[in-house]
Design an enzyme around this catalytic site. Structure first.
Site, PDB file in Angstrom:
ATOM      1  N   ILE A  88      46.401  -3.354  68.149  1.00  0.00           N
ATOM      2  CA  ILE A  88      46.941  -2.055  68.377  1.00  0.00           C
ATOM      3  C   ILE A  88      45.754  -1.136  67.687  1.00  0.00           C
ATOM      4  CG2 ILE A  88      48.684  -0.224  67.812  1.00  0.00           C
ATOM      5  CD1 ILE A  88      49.600  -2.701  69.328  1.00  0.00           C
ATOM      6  N   SER A 119      52.851  -9.399  62.133  1.00  0.00           N
ATOM      7  CA  SER A 119      51.777  -9.284  62.790  1.00  0.00           C
ATOM      8  C   SER A 119      51.653 -10.447  63.608  1.00  0.00           C
ATOM      9  CB  SER A 119      50.340  -9.503  61.718  1.00  0.00           C
ATOM     10  OG  SER A 119      49.061  -9.678  62.679  1.00  0.00           O
ATOM     11  N   TYR A 133      46.154 -12.594  54.875  1.00  0.00           N
ATOM     12  CA  TYR A 133      46.852 -11.675  55.450  1.00  0.00           C
ATOM     13  C   TYR A 133      47.827 -12.297  56.459  1.00  0.00           C
ATOM     14  CZ  TYR A 133      47.628  -7.811  59.208  1.00  0.00           C
ATOM     15  OH  TYR A 133      48.087  -7.053  59.954  1.00  0.00           O
ATOM     16  N   ALA A 167      49.352 -15.390  55.962  1.00  0.00           N
ATOM     17  CA  ALA A 167      50.361 -15.848  55.123  1.00  0.00           C
ATOM     18  C   ALA A 167      51.180 -14.642  54.794  1.00  0.00           C
ATOM     19  CB  ALA A 167      49.860 -16.366  54.054  1.00  0.00           C
ATOM     20  N   ASP A 192      52.697   4.524  46.198  1.00  0.00           N
ATOM     21  CA  ASP A 192      52.623   2.797  46.255  1.00  0.00           C
ATOM     22  C   ASP A 192      53.754   2.374  46.800  1.00  0.00           C
ATOM     23  OD1 ASP A 192      52.155   0.265  46.554  1.00  0.00           O
ATOM     24  OD2 ASP A 192      50.563   0.434  44.617  1.00  0.00           O
ATOM     25  N   ASN A 235      56.517  -0.622  57.048  1.00  0.00           N
ATOM     26  CA  ASN A 235      54.865  -0.584  57.631  1.00  0.00           C
ATOM     27  C   ASN A 235      53.869  -0.626  57.075  1.00  0.00           C
ATOM     28  OD1 ASN A 235      53.304   0.360  60.347  1.00  0.00           O
ATOM     29  ND2 ASN A 235      52.890   1.613  58.586  1.00  0.00           N
TER      30      ASN A 235
HETATM   31  P1  NAP Z   1      46.265   1.993  58.974  1.00  0.00           P
HETATM   32  O1  NAP Z   1      45.811   2.737  60.252  1.00  0.00           O
HETATM   33  O2  NAP Z   1      45.690   1.558  58.052  1.00  0.00           O
HETATM   34  O3  NAP Z   1      47.506   2.499  58.481  1.00  0.00           O
HETATM   35  C1  NAP Z   1      48.461   2.214  57.249  1.00  0.00           C
HETATM   36  C2  NAP Z   1      48.792   3.252  56.354  1.00  0.00           C
HETATM   37  O4  NAP Z   1      49.454   2.493  55.269  1.00  0.00           O
HETATM   38  C3  NAP Z   1      47.917   3.835  55.796  1.00  0.00           C
HETATM   39  O5  NAP Z   1      48.287   5.404  55.811  1.00  0.00           O
HETATM   40  C4  NAP Z   1      47.870   3.357  54.539  1.00  0.00           C
HETATM   41  O6  NAP Z   1      47.124   4.487  53.536  1.00  0.00           O
HETATM   42  C5  NAP Z   1      49.117   3.333  54.083  1.00  0.00           C
HETATM   43  N1  NAP Z   1      49.214   2.162  53.030  1.00  0.00           N
HETATM   44  C6  NAP Z   1      48.592   0.922  52.713  1.00  0.00           C
HETATM   45  N2  NAP Z   1      49.018   0.528  51.583  1.00  0.00           N
HETATM   46  C7  NAP Z   1      50.152   1.161  50.970  1.00  0.00           C
HETATM   47  C8  NAP Z   1      50.841   1.043  49.921  1.00  0.00           C
HETATM   48  N3  NAP Z   1      50.814   0.406  48.996  1.00  0.00           N
HETATM   49  N4  NAP Z   1      52.023   2.198  49.882  1.00  0.00           N
HETATM   50  C9  NAP Z   1      51.874   3.284  50.849  1.00  0.00           C
HETATM   51  N5  NAP Z   1      51.275   3.080  51.932  1.00  0.00           N
HETATM   52  C10 NAP Z   1      50.224   2.336  52.080  1.00  0.00           C
HETATM   53  O7  NAP Z   1      47.168   0.313  59.780  1.00  0.00           O
HETATM   54  P2  NAP Z   1      47.884   0.267  60.938  1.00  0.00           P
HETATM   55  O8  NAP Z   1      46.983  -0.401  62.077  1.00  0.00           O
HETATM   56  O9  NAP Z   1      48.598   1.388  61.552  1.00  0.00           O
HETATM   57  O10 NAP Z   1      48.864  -0.661  60.489  1.00  0.00           O
HETATM   58  C11 NAP Z   1      50.396  -0.706  60.299  1.00  0.00           C
HETATM   59  C12 NAP Z   1      50.988  -1.994  60.210  1.00  0.00           C
HETATM   60  O11 NAP Z   1      50.807  -2.656  61.202  1.00  0.00           O
HETATM   61  C13 NAP Z   1      50.481  -2.772  58.841  1.00  0.00           C
HETATM   62  O12 NAP Z   1      51.343  -3.513  58.138  1.00  0.00           O
HETATM   63  C14 NAP Z   1      49.762  -3.734  59.705  1.00  0.00           C
HETATM   64  O13 NAP Z   1      49.270  -5.126  58.784  1.00  0.00           O
HETATM   65  C15 NAP Z   1      50.159  -3.951  60.990  1.00  0.00           C
HETATM   66  N6  NAP Z   1      49.631  -4.651  61.964  1.00  0.00           N
HETATM   67  C16 NAP Z   1      48.623  -3.706  62.606  1.00  0.00           C
HETATM   68  C17 NAP Z   1      47.874  -4.299  63.683  1.00  0.00           C
HETATM   69  C18 NAP Z   1      46.752  -3.400  64.579  1.00  0.00           C
HETATM   70  O14 NAP Z   1      46.319  -4.144  65.481  1.00  0.00           O
HETATM   71  N7  NAP Z   1      46.668  -2.262  64.166  1.00  0.00           N
HETATM   72  C19 NAP Z   1      48.076  -5.507  64.054  1.00  0.00           C
HETATM   73  C20 NAP Z   1      49.083  -6.336  63.516  1.00  0.00           C
HETATM   74  C21 NAP Z   1      49.932  -5.790  62.404  1.00  0.00           C
HETATM   75  P3  NAP Z   1      45.780   4.448  52.886  1.00  0.00           P
HETATM   76  O15 NAP Z   1      45.088   5.018  54.338  1.00  0.00           O
HETATM   77  O16 NAP Z   1      45.446   5.251  51.994  1.00  0.00           O
HETATM   78  O17 NAP Z   1      45.185   3.099  52.816  1.00  0.00           O
END
Ligand code: NAP
Length: 246
Positions: free
Chosen positions: A187, A141, A154, A156, A62, A89
């Site tokens: 994304i 974000s 989120y 905030a 974590d 990330n």
């Molecule tokens: P994702 O596909 O859900 O990937 C996030 C990864 O982080 C998952 O493998 C998740 O594991 C892991 N994770 C979550 N909590 C964790 C923790 N406490 N310790 C270690 N690993 C953890 O999300 P994503 O879309 O790639 O997002 C990546 C980042 O970009 C995030 O910070 C998100 O807020 C930001 N973001 C994304 C978007 C978008 O449009 N996709 C837009 C704005 C910002 P589990 O699968 O086991 O939970």
């Protein structure tokens, strides 16, 4: 751009944007430590890197828990040496009307999205200070720039990431360490697909008429991690297809 000789940590590197960043940094020559809650997905990212001829290890844990962070950092140092690049990330999202957001959900979002990056920085910055060189890239974000309905907690937390980036950048500016953040727009990742966001509507309203790919964030992160980006710090590099123009 070459990252040969650098050691990178990518939190949440088992999925979506984190996986793409891990692959890109490894492709540019960095040894990558893939941190994720999900051991299996972290191992899959590592296998992709190793198959492509790169160097990587997986650390399950974590990224918001101090003991797990210390454990993963120790394993990374043992495998590759001191850490020079940190990509914060890992994050979670949640869509709930403000008045229905529970205290537990506020605590969980804040713990993973803003406390985690701060604790990871505290663990890893000593390596960078010793070396006089470091790159910290926080994934925030675009919702923190525009506001987003049902995402008060989120957005905030991600606004906190942007403010944290600026303050830490000032503290570290004279030490050879840069700190920047990337606020992604829409994304196409598992997180977005699992959300109630109406993608068709968002795409129609966006200047480029398409969602971004994880690689779009990865190339921006690799640039900020490079030697060439050494005079850029405290900045917010929007990768959003023109959705937000601050
Ligand atoms: P994702 O596909 O859900 O990937 C996030 C990864 O982080 C998952 O493998 C998740 O594991 C892991 N994770 C979550 N909590 C964790 C923790 N406490 N310790 C270690 N690993 C953890 O999300 P994503 O879309 O790639 O997002 C990546 C980042 O970009 C995030 O910070 C998100 O807020 C930001 N973001 C994304 C978007 C978008 O449009 N996709 C837009 C704005 C910002 P589990 O699968 O086991 O939970």
């Amino acid at each position: 751009m070459s990252l040969i000789g650098k050691v990178a940590v990518v939190t949440g590197g088992g999925s979506g944007i984190g996986r793409a960043i891990s692959l890109q940094l490894a492709n540019d020559g960095a040894a990558v430590s893939v941190w994720d809650l999900n051991a299996e997905s972290a191992e899959q990212t590592v296998a992709m890197i190793v198959d492509a001829g790169g160097k990587a290890i997986a650390c399950a844990g974590d990224a918001s828990a101090k003991a797990d962070i210390a454990h993963a950092a120790a394993a990374t140092r043992q495998a590759f040496g001191p850490i020079s690049i940190l990509v914060n990330n890992a994050g979670i999202s949640s869509f709930t009307p403000f008045m229905d957001i529970s205290e537990e959900m506020i605590d969980r979002i804040m713990a993973i999205n803003i406390k985690g990056p701060m604790l990871c920085c505290q663990e890893i910055i000593p390596d960078m200070l010793k070396d006089g060189w470091g790159r910290i890239i926080n994934i925030s974000s675009s919702s923190a720039q525009t506001g987003a309905p049902m995402m008060c907690h989120y957005s905030a937390s991600k606004g906190g990431v942007i403010a944290f980036t600026k303050s830490l950048a000032i503290e570290l500016a004279a030490k050879g360490i840069t700190v920047n953040n990337i606020p992604p727009g829409f994304i196409d990742t598992p997180m977005l697909r699992q959300s109630p966001v109406d993608m068709e509507k968002q795409i129609a309203a966006s200047p480029m008429k398409r969602a971004g790919g994880s690689e779009d964030i990865a190339t921006a992160a690799a640039f900020l991690a490079s030697e060439q980006a050494g005079y850029i710090t405290g900045q917010t590099l929007g990768v959003n297809g023109g959705r937000v123009m601050p």
